[in-house]
Design an enzyme around this catalytic site. Sequence first.
Site, PDB file in Angstrom:
ATOM      1  N   SER A   5      43.390  39.277  24.827  1.00  0.00           N
ATOM      2  CA  SER A   5      43.567  40.726  24.668  1.00  0.00           C
ATOM      3  C   SER A   5      43.219  41.362  26.008  1.00  0.00           C
ATOM      4  O   SER A   5      42.533  40.743  26.836  1.00  0.00           O
ATOM      5  CB  SER A   5      42.671  41.255  23.547  1.00  0.00           C
ATOM      6  OG  SER A   5      41.344  40.833  23.727  1.00  0.00           O
ATOM      7  N   GLU A   7      41.951  44.964  28.192  1.00  0.00           N
ATOM      8  CA  GLU A   7      41.288  46.268  28.104  1.00  0.00           C
ATOM      9  C   GLU A   7      41.795  47.185  29.208  1.00  0.00           C
ATOM     10  O   GLU A   7      41.933  46.770  30.361  1.00  0.00           O
ATOM     11  CB  GLU A   7      39.774  46.080  28.231  1.00  0.00           C
ATOM     12  CG  GLU A   7      39.005  47.377  28.082  1.00  0.00           C
ATOM     13  CD  GLU A   7      37.514  47.147  27.981  1.00  0.00           C
ATOM     14  OE1 GLU A   7      37.070  46.366  27.116  1.00  0.00           O
ATOM     15  OE2 GLU A   7      36.779  47.744  28.786  1.00  0.00           O
ATOM     16  N   ASP A  99      26.852  55.187  26.872  1.00  0.00           N
ATOM     17  CA  ASP A  99      25.718  55.615  27.699  1.00  0.00           C
ATOM     18  C   ASP A  99      25.929  57.077  28.028  1.00  0.00           C
ATOM     19  O   ASP A  99      27.011  57.462  28.468  1.00  0.00           O
ATOM     20  CB  ASP A  99      25.669  54.802  29.006  1.00  0.00           C
ATOM     21  CG  ASP A  99      25.416  53.329  28.731  1.00  0.00           C
ATOM     22  OD1 ASP A  99      24.390  53.021  28.110  1.00  0.00           O
ATOM     23  OD2 ASP A  99      26.270  52.513  29.114  1.00  0.00           O
ATOM     24  N   PHE A 206      28.824  47.568  39.995  1.00  0.00           N
ATOM     25  CA  PHE A 206      29.004  47.721  38.561  1.00  0.00           C
ATOM     26  C   PHE A 206      28.108  46.720  37.807  1.00  0.00           C
ATOM     27  O   PHE A 206      27.506  47.060  36.786  1.00  0.00           O
ATOM     28  CB  PHE A 206      30.489  47.516  38.233  1.00  0.00           C
ATOM     29  CG  PHE A 206      30.840  47.901  36.846  1.00  0.00           C
ATOM     30  CD1 PHE A 206      30.589  49.192  36.399  1.00  0.00           C
ATOM     31  CD2 PHE A 206      31.411  46.993  35.969  1.00  0.00           C
ATOM     32  CE1 PHE A 206      30.898  49.565  35.097  1.00  0.00           C
ATOM     33  CE2 PHE A 206      31.716  47.348  34.667  1.00  0.00           C
ATOM     34  CZ  PHE A 206      31.457  48.638  34.234  1.00  0.00           C
ATOM     35  N   HIS A 256      38.981  38.371  26.282  1.00  0.00           N
ATOM     36  CA  HIS A 256      39.312  39.803  26.391  1.00  0.00           C
ATOM     37  C   HIS A 256      39.177  40.162  27.875  1.00  0.00           C
ATOM     38  O   HIS A 256      38.070  40.152  28.419  1.00  0.00           O
ATOM     39  CB  HIS A 256      38.314  40.598  25.539  1.00  0.00           C
ATOM     40  CG  HIS A 256      38.552  42.077  25.514  1.00  0.00           C
ATOM     41  ND1 HIS A 256      39.566  42.662  24.785  1.00  0.00           N
ATOM     42  CD2 HIS A 256      37.891  43.114  26.104  1.00  0.00           C
ATOM     43  CE1 HIS A 256      39.523  43.981  24.922  1.00  0.00           C
ATOM     44  NE2 HIS A 256      38.513  44.280  25.730  1.00  0.00           N
TER      45      HIS A 256
END
Length: 273
Positions: A5, A7, A99, A206, A256
């Site tokens: 999958s 994102e 967040d 990140f 994913h």
Amino acid sequence: MTAISFEFFPPKTDDQRAQLQRALPQLKARSPEYVSVTFGAGGSTLSYTPEAVRELRESHQLDAAPHLSCVGGSREEIRELLTRYRDMGCRRVVALRGDLPSGMAAPGDFRYANELVSFIRSEFGDSFHIEVACYPESHPQARDAQTDLANFKRKVEAGANGAITQYFFNADAYFRFRDDVAAAGIDIPLTAGVMPISNFAQLRRFSQMCGAEIPRWIDTHMTGFGDDTTAIRQFGADVVASMCRRLIEGGVQGLHLYTLNRAQATLAVLDRL
Ligand code: FAD
């Protein structure tokens, strides 16, 4: 075959829309089981995420699933969004706490993702397949791994059907986590979240925020490549693909891929598998 999958984040500008449009045909050709669209906590993508989900479903015939983060949101807002998604034909959501952006104080009606999962089940029954997040290297705010696992279990007991992991670069972290999950009596599929590497400086920043560890040997190789983007991409794709191979051999239920709305780095990984 292991299900894949993809994102995406919801594009907000014309440039971002064009970037996603360029990536979509190549990614769609890999037959993803579904694609998901992220959601910014605090309402910043309150309209962008549904727009992107609708576009992916209607113009690209992709099974697009929205992410939904609850922090900062009210029950009313979330009920309304879920109703829109159900009416669009969505049968899967990714339910998260999110967040709060710095400086934003209002916590909203929900504090943790397990409360959101309970809310979805109580208001919408079995209308949605619910995916939640999990953390093989522990959530950065968790007191310890055992507490984090206990909190993960709350989401499953509230009605989650599956979980997608935070990305990681160490397959052993995933396998150990899967063993711990099984030992805790949790029996839902754990899809591995996979981050293809394109911009390493950005990835390093990140990863510090979200608590994903970049192994030293990967960091030192990447540092040595300097500005050589070809070397960075090739090495990144090799490393991520060989980790995915180990995951597949170890029986992972799904991959994913965090595409960042670009095709190249994701395809480089898939081509190597
Ligand atoms: P929770 O499961 O609520 O956990 C958060 C922290 O609280 C953990 O430390 C946990 O141990 C603790 N905790 C949980 N429940 C309880 C409880 N009942 N009592 C006490 N402590 C508790 N963010 C976005 O804003 N938008 C997105 O679209 C998005 N997509 C994501 C997709 C994936 C696959 C992943 C892995 C993350 C995503 N995130 C997204 C990031 C996510 O919102 C953050 O990691 C956030 O900090 C935690 O969200 P969660 O749903 O895991 O929270």
